[in-house]
Design a protein around this motif. Structure first.
Motif, PDB file in Angstrom:
ATOM      1  N   PRO A 143       2.351   9.342   1.311  1.00  0.00           N
ATOM      2  CA  PRO A 143       3.135   9.737   0.126  1.00  0.00           C
ATOM      3  C   PRO A 143       3.112   8.714  -1.005  1.00  0.00           C
ATOM      4  CG  PRO A 143       4.393  10.086   2.154  1.00  0.00           C
ATOM      5  CD  PRO A 143       3.207   9.254   2.518  1.00  0.00           C
ATOM      6  N   VAL A 144       2.731   7.462  -0.697  1.00  0.00           N
ATOM      7  CA  VAL A 144       2.776   6.415  -1.737  1.00  0.00           C
ATOM      8  C   VAL A 144       1.394   5.845  -2.049  1.00  0.00           C
ATOM      9  CG1 VAL A 144       5.144   5.815  -1.146  1.00  0.00           C
ATOM     10  CG2 VAL A 144       3.276   4.584  -0.030  1.00  0.00           C
ATOM     11  N   GLU A 145       0.356   6.506  -1.553  1.00  0.00           N
ATOM     12  CA  GLU A 145      -1.005   5.965  -1.678  1.00  0.00           C
ATOM     13  C   GLU A 145      -1.385   5.645  -3.123  1.00  0.00           C
ATOM     14  OE1 GLU A 145      -5.657   7.104  -0.605  1.00  0.00           O
ATOM     15  OE2 GLU A 145      -4.081   8.605  -0.356  1.00  0.00           O
ATOM     16  N   PHE A 146      -1.000   6.507  -4.037  1.00  0.00           N
ATOM     17  CA  PHE A 146      -1.434   6.327  -5.424  1.00  0.00           C
ATOM     18  C   PHE A 146      -0.318   5.814  -6.334  1.00  0.00           C
ATOM     19  CE2 PHE A 146      -4.150   9.694  -3.571  1.00  0.00           C
ATOM     20  CZ  PHE A 146      -5.364   9.023  -3.633  1.00  0.00           C
ATOM     21  N   LEU A 147       0.728   5.215  -5.727  1.00  0.00           N
ATOM     22  CA  LEU A 147       1.835   4.658  -6.493  1.00  0.00           C
ATOM     23  C   LEU A 147       1.753   3.135  -6.516  1.00  0.00           C
ATOM     24  CD1 LEU A 147       4.870   6.786  -5.188  1.00  0.00           C
ATOM     25  CD2 LEU A 147       3.408   7.235  -7.174  1.00  0.00           C
ATOM     26  N   ARG A 148       2.184   2.549  -7.623  1.00  0.00           N
ATOM     27  CA  ARG A 148       2.330   1.102  -7.685  1.00  0.00           C
ATOM     28  C   ARG A 148       3.627   0.726  -6.960  1.00  0.00           C
ATOM     29  NH1 ARG A 148      -2.318  -1.025  -8.813  1.00  0.00           N
ATOM     30  NH2 ARG A 148      -1.367  -2.888  -9.747  1.00  0.00           N
ATOM     31  N   LEU A 149       3.775  -0.535  -6.596  1.00  0.00           N
ATOM     32  CA  LEU A 149       4.925  -0.964  -5.816  1.00  0.00           C
ATOM     33  C   LEU A 149       6.237  -0.684  -6.539  1.00  0.00           C
ATOM     34  CD1 LEU A 149       6.051  -2.265  -3.278  1.00  0.00           C
ATOM     35  CD2 LEU A 149       5.734  -4.510  -4.369  1.00  0.00           C
ATOM     36  N   ASP A 150       6.288  -0.919  -7.843  1.00  0.00           N
ATOM     37  CA  ASP A 150       7.539  -0.659  -8.563  1.00  0.00           C
ATOM     38  C   ASP A 150       7.878   0.827  -8.556  1.00  0.00           C
ATOM     39  OD1 ASP A 150       5.407  -0.039 -10.236  1.00  0.00           O
ATOM     40  OD2 ASP A 150       6.361  -0.772 -12.051  1.00  0.00           O
ATOM     41  N   GLU A 151       6.865   1.679  -8.578  1.00  0.00           N
ATOM     42  CA  GLU A 151       7.103   3.121  -8.501  1.00  0.00           C
ATOM     43  C   GLU A 151       7.606   3.516  -7.109  1.00  0.00           C
ATOM     44  OE1 GLU A 151       3.888   5.262 -11.332  1.00  0.00           O
ATOM     45  OE2 GLU A 151       2.996   4.073  -9.724  1.00  0.00           O
ATOM     46  N   ILE A 152       7.043   2.887  -6.084  1.00  0.00           N
ATOM     47  CA  ILE A 152       7.489   3.155  -4.714  1.00  0.00           C
ATOM     48  C   ILE A 152       8.971   2.808  -4.562  1.00  0.00           C
ATOM     49  CG2 ILE A 152       7.204   2.526  -2.277  1.00  0.00           C
ATOM     50  CD1 ILE A 152       4.246   1.920  -2.897  1.00  0.00           C
ATOM     51  N   LYS A 153       9.352   1.646  -5.086  1.00  0.00           N
ATOM     52  CA  LYS A 153      10.747   1.198  -4.962  1.00  0.00           C
ATOM     53  C   LYS A 153      11.692   2.079  -5.771  1.00  0.00           C
ATOM     54  CE  LYS A 153       9.835  -3.624  -3.793  1.00  0.00           C
ATOM     55  NZ  LYS A 153      10.027  -5.041  -4.174  1.00  0.00           N
ATOM     56  N   ARG A 154      11.242   2.539  -6.921  1.00  0.00           N
ATOM     57  CA  ARG A 154      12.091   3.445  -7.713  1.00  0.00           C
ATOM     58  C   ARG A 154      12.335   4.755  -6.964  1.00  0.00           C
ATOM     59  NH1 ARG A 154       9.291   1.673 -12.393  1.00  0.00           N
ATOM     60  NH2 ARG A 154       7.961   3.529 -12.387  1.00  0.00           N
ATOM     61  N   LYS A 155      11.304   5.206  -6.243  1.00  0.00           N
ATOM     62  CA  LYS A 155      11.407   6.499  -5.562  1.00  0.00           C
ATOM     63  C   LYS A 155      12.129   6.397  -4.228  1.00  0.00           C
ATOM     64  CE  LYS A 155       8.655  10.539  -4.307  1.00  0.00           C
ATOM     65  NZ  LYS A 155       7.323  11.194  -4.354  1.00  0.00           N
ATOM     66  N   TYR A 156      11.884   5.306  -3.483  1.00  0.00           N
ATOM     67  CA  TYR A 156      12.388   5.228  -2.112  1.00  0.00           C
ATOM     68  C   TYR A 156      13.425   4.126  -1.891  1.00  0.00           C
ATOM     69  CZ  TYR A 156       8.602   8.433  -0.968  1.00  0.00           C
ATOM     70  OH  TYR A 156       7.774   9.529  -0.908  1.00  0.00           O
ATOM     71  N   GLY A 157      13.725   3.321  -2.904  1.00  0.00           N
ATOM     72  CA  GLY A 157      14.712   2.274  -2.754  1.00  0.00           C
ATOM     73  C   GLY A 157      14.078   0.896  -2.715  1.00  0.00           C
ATOM     74  N   PRO A 158      14.900  -0.159  -2.730  1.00  0.00           N
ATOM     75  CA  PRO A 158      14.375  -1.526  -2.838  1.00  0.00           C
ATOM     76  C   PRO A 158      13.485  -1.965  -1.686  1.00  0.00           C
ATOM     77  CG  PRO A 158      16.751  -1.511  -2.369  1.00  0.00           C
ATOM     78  CD  PRO A 158      16.368  -0.112  -2.718  1.00  0.00           C
ATOM     79  N   GLN A 159      13.613  -1.354  -0.530  1.00  0.00           N
ATOM     80  CA  GLN A 159      12.758  -1.693   0.607  1.00  0.00           C
ATOM     81  C   GLN A 159      11.459  -0.878   0.612  1.00  0.00           C
ATOM     82  OE1 GLN A 159      13.649  -4.335   2.478  1.00  0.00           O
ATOM     83  NE2 GLN A 159      15.374  -4.385   1.035  1.00  0.00           N
TER      84      GLN A 159
END
Length: 344
Positions: free
Chosen positions: A24-40
């Motif tokens: 689900p996060v393959e094409f996301l940058r880390l900041d985008e991942i954290k925005r979507k799923y939380g700080p972890q």
């Protein structure tokens, strides 16, 4: 002490879980991942559009690598001679058929009949183009100069079946079917060697270091070996995980995906869940680094060290369990076996 069944199941299902966690996060940058799923970042399996915890082409092609090995063993036992990479190539052509590209290869055996494999999950263009070329790439006669991670992410089953040095070469040969750059196939050889070392009973650190020694015997392996050495060094430092992974790359190419996975597996070698969460929460190819880390630690810790909920939820868990158990047997002289894994 893990049994072979526990290690083999852990390797295949662990890889599938890492693949599904990162997908689900393959094409996301880390900041985008954290925005979507939380700080972890992403920390648990999520269902995709099909309402399944979806695997991707990484696990699909791993399954067909395993099928190729088992069909090669059937042929070798029945006909006395076999070229294993050629049989694996034909299994990859069966995978290509599941991706909607018609091929003339035999559609027998049970793997091709698994309905859940007949779906596209972002297959790599290098794999597709190479397999559609009508030729089989080799290290001596490459089809391209690609070092994408599509070679390494599928070769763990080779290490489950073959001894270390043979596994290394078969891993390289299987990856070179589609990826012609040395780092594209040497990374696959190293992964196969590490898995073989684990199966033979070596601790993870030793298996990794021995694989590095094997790799350095070959010309044009410096790019791959230098990054693996860096990954090993980083595990012994105080460098934060995110910075360590960033310094190793993003994982889109073979040596980077392998180095990131080695880092995560070594750093958290007693904690499958933690290692996978670290392996997928970064800027790069999260499903492939998750899959490779899952292959390594799943084999090392065994299926019983993987959260039971993850094992139960991941797509094709039942089929992967059966395939793992068949890899433990490697060959069985029975009619049912020959129908599952015919030797062409």
């Amino acid at each position: 002490m893990q049994t072979h069944n526990e290690r083999f199941r852990g390797c295949l299902i662990g890889g599938a879980i890492g693949d599904a966690l990162g997908w689900p996060v393959e094409f996301l940058r880390l900041d985008e991942i954290k925005r979507k799923y939380g700080p972890q970042g992403i920390t648990n399996l999520v269902k995709g559009r099909t309402n399944l915890v979806e695997i991707t082409d990484d696990t699909q092609m791993t399954i067909f690598t395993a099928e190729g090995i088992l069909r090669a063993e059937s042929r070798g036992n029945n006909k006395g001679i076999v070229h294993i990479p050629s049989v694996v190539h034909r299994s990859y052509l069966r995978w290509l058929d599941t991706q909607g590209v018609s091929t003339e290869v035999e559609k027998d055996g049970w793997i091709h009949s698994i309905e859940g494999l007949h779906t596209r999950r972002a297959p790599g263009n290098t794999c597709l183009d190479a397999l559609m070329s009508g030729k089989m790439g080799t290290m001596e006669e490459p089809l391209n100069y690609s070092k994408g991670c599509g070679g390494v992410m599928r070769t763990s089953p080779i290490g489950l079946v073959y001894k270390k040095e043979e596994a290394f070469m078969l891993g390289c040969e299987s990856a070179s079917i589609t990826h012609g750059h040395p780092s594209g196939y040497f990374s696959a050889g190293v992964l196969s060697y590490i898995i073989a070392g684990i199966v033979e009973g070596f601790d993870l650190q030793t298996a990794v270091e021995q694989s590095l020694g094997e790799l350095k015997l070959y010309p044009n392996s410096d790019e791959c070996s230098v990054l693996i050495e860096k990954a090993i060094t980083l595990t012994k430092s105080d460098t934060p995980d995110i910075q360590a992974i960033e310094s190793l790359g993003e994982g889109w190419v073979g040596e980077e995906a392998l180095a990131i996975s080695i880092y995560c597996a070594l750093k958290y070698q007693d904690n499958f869940e933690k290692a996978l969460i670290i392996a997928v929460n970064h800027n790069g190819d999260s499903d492939s680094t998750g899959a490779i880390t899952g292959n390594i630690l799943g084999a090392y810790l065994g299926i019983n060290s993987i959260p039971e909920k993850w094992v139960r939820e991941v797509e094709l868990s039942v089929e992967l369990t059966q395939l793992a158990d068949d890899l433990v047997k490697t060959y069985e002289d029975s009619e049912g076996w020959h129908q599952k894994y015919p030797g062409w």
